[in-house]
Enzyme design. Structure first.
Site, PDB file in Angstrom:
ATOM      1  N   GLU A 175       0.855  -1.189   0.000  1.00 61.66           N
ATOM      2  CA  GLU A 175       0.000   0.000   0.000  1.00 61.66           C
ATOM      3  C   GLU A 175       0.887   1.234   0.000  1.00 61.66           C
ATOM      4  O   GLU A 175       1.847   1.322   0.770  1.00 61.66           O
ATOM      5  CB  GLU A 175      -0.912   0.042   1.232  1.00 61.66           C
ATOM      6  CG  GLU A 175      -1.699   1.360   1.292  1.00 61.66           C
ATOM      7  CD  GLU A 175      -2.694   1.479   2.441  1.00 61.66           C
ATOM      8  OE1 GLU A 175      -2.779   0.540   3.270  1.00 61.66           O
ATOM      9  OE2 GLU A 175      -3.373   2.519   2.505  1.00 61.66           O
ATOM     10  N   ASN A 234      -4.459   4.959  -2.128  1.00 55.56           N
ATOM     11  CA  ASN A 234      -5.654   5.527  -1.501  1.00 55.56           C
ATOM     12  C   ASN A 234      -6.248   6.615  -2.388  1.00 55.56           C
ATOM     13  O   ASN A 234      -5.551   7.522  -2.809  1.00 55.56           O
ATOM     14  CB  ASN A 234      -5.314   6.141  -0.141  1.00 55.56           C
ATOM     15  CG  ASN A 234      -4.911   5.088   0.860  1.00 55.56           C
ATOM     16  OD1 ASN A 234      -5.748   4.330   1.350  1.00 55.56           O
ATOM     17  ND2 ASN A 234      -3.620   5.007   1.141  1.00 55.56           N
ATOM     18  N   GLU A 266      -7.903   2.071  -3.155  1.00 55.46           N
ATOM     19  CA  GLU A 266      -8.578   1.923  -1.857  1.00 55.46           C
ATOM     20  C   GLU A 266      -9.479   3.123  -1.607  1.00 55.46           C
ATOM     21  O   GLU A 266      -9.033   4.259  -1.678  1.00 55.46           O
ATOM     22  CB  GLU A 266      -7.539   1.825  -0.728  1.00 55.46           C
ATOM     23  CG  GLU A 266      -6.646   0.613  -0.847  1.00 55.46           C
ATOM     24  CD  GLU A 266      -5.767   0.411   0.396  1.00 55.46           C
ATOM     25  OE1 GLU A 266      -5.869   1.212   1.346  1.00 55.46           O
ATOM     26  OE2 GLU A 266      -4.990  -0.559   0.403  1.00 55.46           O
ATOM     27  N   ASP A 296     -11.723   0.512   2.062  1.00 54.43           N
ATOM     28  CA  ASP A 296     -10.703   0.792   3.082  1.00 54.43           C
ATOM     29  C   ASP A 296     -11.361   1.060   4.436  1.00 54.43           C
ATOM     30  O   ASP A 296     -12.506   1.502   4.495  1.00 54.43           O
ATOM     31  CB  ASP A 296      -9.882   2.013   2.652  1.00 54.43           C
ATOM     32  CG  ASP A 296      -8.487   2.016   3.269  1.00 54.43           C
ATOM     33  OD1 ASP A 296      -8.175   1.110   4.056  1.00 54.43           O
ATOM     34  OD2 ASP A 296      -7.714   2.939   2.945  1.00 54.43           O
ATOM     35  N   GLU A 353      -5.553  -4.770   8.207  1.00 53.54           N
ATOM     36  CA  GLU A 353      -4.483  -3.788   8.401  1.00 53.54           C
ATOM     37  C   GLU A 353      -4.320  -3.494   9.880  1.00 53.54           C
ATOM     38  O   GLU A 353      -5.265  -3.608  10.647  1.00 53.54           O
ATOM     39  CB  GLU A 353      -4.731  -2.517   7.585  1.00 53.54           C
ATOM     40  CG  GLU A 353      -5.967  -1.745   7.950  1.00 53.54           C
ATOM     41  CD  GLU A 353      -6.170  -0.512   7.057  1.00 53.54           C
ATOM     42  OE1 GLU A 353      -5.521  -0.395   6.004  1.00 53.54           O
ATOM     43  OE2 GLU A 353      -6.996   0.328   7.443  1.00 53.54           O
TER      44      GLU A 353
END
Ligand code: G
Ligand code: G
Ligand code: MN
Length: 402
Positions: A175, A234, A266, A296, A353
């Protein structure tokens, strides 16, 4: 309890006995300083004069003069950085509703306590504040124009946090998390600049022009070396309001030489359903081009399943707030396990996560979670370190290098 002793906590409670009890519990937990208010008005006065020193507000709902709901509205509208714990004897459905309201007003809600509070639930909610402390301090440092200057000076770089197969421990991807190499302040974290950008729709420029391109280019070079990795980026929901964004994203990624199939976008759950039409148009188009789409911070938002299912998601990321303590907190474990089961039935890959220990990893593995990401495996790192991480992971037969 790390970090709790640095906190300044404000207790807002009209009942003297209950207020005193809370104050004593906070002292037992090691909180550095406790302030008290008997209603919303007193609390608001303290908040506005002492912001940003007050880290956490514990707030009753029914109070004379100004009730808890009104206090939360004012605090939210004033963008007060304090986190909030709601404490009330009302029934759970009502508390949940006020929780949704608080978040809608922009409050960082740590959780809701049904009275009477216990040392355990108070302590675990206060613990959740710890990762946000950095936000309170840093977010106030930079103005939007300072951030934009940094953007145009290209001072932003992607950091990469590994995602491993939870069973084989093989590295599957990373990520991307934005980092600002500030000429004076050194490495600056997203909490200090994402909110400013997000508020003014400038996030599009940062995510798109800089990070998306750099992330795609990095992933292309990994793949050219034969590393079969994906990269996750993201995306702010704000940017999905513009119906041309799917094309812009696709162009940037393809120009950088990456096939969209190797990139996962995400999207934060809390934001999923603001402008429904344009967001769905963009997401459908991105999915058609081959991008993976990930929910997310799952579990922190309040988008119902029905809303979630409107988007062609391919992956679900369980929020770290549930993952981090799933081995010690039964409620977190329930959320984690049922999210994994649900995602599986919906045909979504799952990522946890915020994995900070072996015990949590074991639970996730047993529950069938596909991927793990977190400090126990590795913190976000620059591209060079990431390549070293890959080499170690590969050499150790995928032992994650601890
Ligand atoms: O490391 P961490 O502090 O890196 O990130 C904090 C938050 O900032 C995360 O929730 C993450 O989603 C967000 N963030 C980090 N990088 C980016 C980015 O490039 N774009 C957007 N929109 N959000 C980001
Ligand atoms: O947007 P998102 O929530 O995916 O961003 C991930 C955030 O979580 C980043 O800020 C990242 O630095 C942080 N993070 C990653 N792993 C861990 C972890 O194990 N523990 C904690 N507390 N934070 C983590
Ligand atoms: Mn993310």
């Amino acid at each position: 309890m790390p970090g709790v002793n640095n906190l300044i906590v404000l207790v807002v409670e009209d009942d003297d006995f209950q207020r005193l009890t809370l104050v004593q519990m906070l002292r037992v937990l090691g909180v550095q300083e406790v302030l008290e208010a008997g209603d919303g008005q007193q609390a608001l006065a303290l908040l506005s004069s002492l912001s940003p020193l007050i880290s956490v507000v514990i707030c009753d709902l029914e109070m004379p003069n100004m009730d808890g709901m009104e206090l939360l509205r004012h605090a939210g509208q004033a963008q007060n950085p304090a986190s909030v714990i709601i404490s009330s004897s009302k029934d759970q459905a009502l508390l949940d509703s006020v929780g949704v309201m608080a978040r809608a007003y922009g409050i960082n809600l740590l959780g809701v306590i049904k009275k009477p509070a216990t040392l355990k639930n108070l302590g675990s909610l206060l613990d959740r504040h710890v990762p946000l402390k950095r936000k309170d301090v840093d977010a106030l440092k930079f103005t939007l124009s300072e951030v934009l200057q940094g953007v145009s000076d290209k001072q932003f770089e992607p950091f990469f946090q590994p995602k491993l197969d939870s069973k084989t421990e093989k590295l599957l991807g990373a990520e991307v998390l934005a980092r600002w190499y500030h000429p004076e302040h050194g490495l600056v974290y997203p909490y200090a600049f994402i909110p400013q950008l997000e508020k003014d729709d400038h996030i599009v420029g940062l995510t798109m022009l800089l990070l998306l391109e750099k992330a795609a280019a990095a992933c292309r070079t990994w793949r050219e070396r034969g590393l079969d990795l994906t990269v996750s980026v993201n995306i702010s929901l704000a940017s999905l309001n513009d119906t041309s964004i799917a094309d812009q994203i696709t162009d940037v990624v393809r120009l950088a030489g990456l096939d969209p199939r190797h990139m996962i976008l995400e999207i934060t759950e809390t934001m999923i359903m603001q402008e429904v039409g344009p967001a769905l148009e963009n997401l459908a188009r991105l999915r058609m081009r081959g991008f993976g789409l990930s929910v997310d911070d799952y579990g922190t938002g309040y988008s119902g399943l029905q809303q979630l299912m409107r988007v062609p998601f391919t992956e679900l990321k369980i929020d770290q707030g549930f993952v981090t303590d799933c081995s010690t907190n039964a409620a977190s474990r329930t959320v984690v396990e049922s999210s994994i089961a649900m995602a599986r039935r919906l045909g979504l890959k799952t990522v946890a996560e915020g994995v900070e220990g072996q015990a949590e990893w074991d639970i996730l593995k047993a529950a069938g979670c596909d991927m793990v990401q977190g400090y126990f495996i590795a913190k976000p790192m620059d591209n060079l370190m990431f390549l070293n991480f890959w080499a170690a992971n590969n050499a150790n037969g995928n032992s994650h290098g601890k």
